[in-house]
Write an enzyme that holds these catalytic residues in place. Structure first.
Site, mmCIF file in Angstrom:
data_model
loop_
_atom_site.group_PDB
_atom_site.id
_atom_site.type_symbol
_atom_site.label_atom_id
_atom_site.label_comp_id
_atom_site.label_asym_id
_atom_site.label_seq_id
_atom_site.Cartn_x
_atom_site.Cartn_y
_atom_site.Cartn_z
ATOM 1 C CG HIS A 63 2.131 7.612 -1.486
ATOM 2 N ND1 HIS A 63 2.979 7.553 -0.406
ATOM 3 C CD2 HIS A 63 2.646 8.571 -2.298
ATOM 4 C CE1 HIS A 63 3.960 8.438 -0.573
ATOM 5 N NE2 HIS A 63 3.781 9.063 -1.717
ATOM 6 C CE1 TYR A 110 5.526 4.076 0.736
ATOM 7 C CE2 TYR A 110 5.302 2.261 -0.804
ATOM 8 C CZ TYR A 110 4.746 3.284 -0.067
ATOM 9 O OH TYR A 110 3.382 3.513 -0.120
ATOM 10 C CG ASN A 151 -2.453 2.648 3.703
ATOM 11 O OD1 ASN A 151 -2.032 2.263 2.617
ATOM 12 N ND2 ASN A 151 -1.723 3.339 4.551
ATOM 13 C CD GLU A 198 6.911 10.549 -2.434
ATOM 14 O OE1 GLU A 198 5.758 10.945 -2.684
ATOM 15 O OE2 GLU A 198 7.278 10.196 -1.283
ATOM 16 C CE LYS A 215 -0.086 3.312 -0.268
ATOM 17 N NZ LYS A 215 0.206 3.027 1.168
#
Ligand code: GTP
Ligand code: MG
Length: 149
Positions: free
Chosen positions: A115, A49, A112, A126, A9
């Site tokens: 992913h 998402y 965080n 994805e 990320k």
């Protein structure tokens, strides 16, 4: 064997953690099939998402993910969806064990670092979304015997 989509990320990219994350998957014995740095669009992130669009944190999540380029990868190997998520740690870094990526490098759930796909079906969804032109298919035949019995 199974494939998964792993993504560093924007916070992980800016903090220089790409190599560390690649290294952990390589050290485990998994095989990389694709790697790209891109600035995702809002539309792409909303599709990625899509299951979370009713969540209260969704707008903040999209804003966080738009903050800079991401590094997306496809990896292949035995049980990689489940074991890949174990390498990442829990969604909340404070609940993640040391030795996991989030446990070693993160604090807040909204920062965080990485992913990982949550099911083989979502992984393929994805992969198609982030790599619409497909990814390589290659066999490390001579290496496989060193990693798999
Ligand atoms: P991903 O691998 O990124 O999909 O994480 P995950 O599968 O562990 O969690 P989930 O798919 O449920 O949520 C996707 C992302 O939304 C998380 O990685 C967090 O960045 C963010 N997120 C999830 N829950 C919360 C929350 O309660 N608050 C905030 N601020 N962000 C959250
Ligand atoms: Mg998820």
């Amino acid at each position: 064997t199974e494939r998964t989509y792993i993504m560093v990320k924007p916070d992980g990219v800016e903090r220089g953690l790409v190599g560390e994350i690649v290294k952990r998957f390589e050290n485990k014995g998994y095989q990389m099939l694709a790697l790209q740095m891109i600035q995702p669009t809002k539309a792409l992130l909303e599709e990625h998402y899509t299951d979370l669009k009713e969540k209260p944190f969704f707008p903040g999540l999209i804003k966080y993910m738009l903050a800079g380029p991401v590094v997306g990868m496809v990896w292949i190997g035995k049980d990689i969806v489940k074991v890949g998520r174990r390498l990442l740690g829990e969604t909340n870094p404070l609940a993640s064990n040391p030795g996991t990526i989030r446990g070693d490098f993160g604090i807040d759930v909204g920062r965080n670092i990485c992913h990982g796909s949550d099911s083989p079906a979502n992984a393929e969804r994805e992969i198609s979304l982030w790599f619409p032109n497909g990814v390589v298919h290659w066999n490390r035949a001579h290496v496989q015997n060193l990693i798999y019995e």
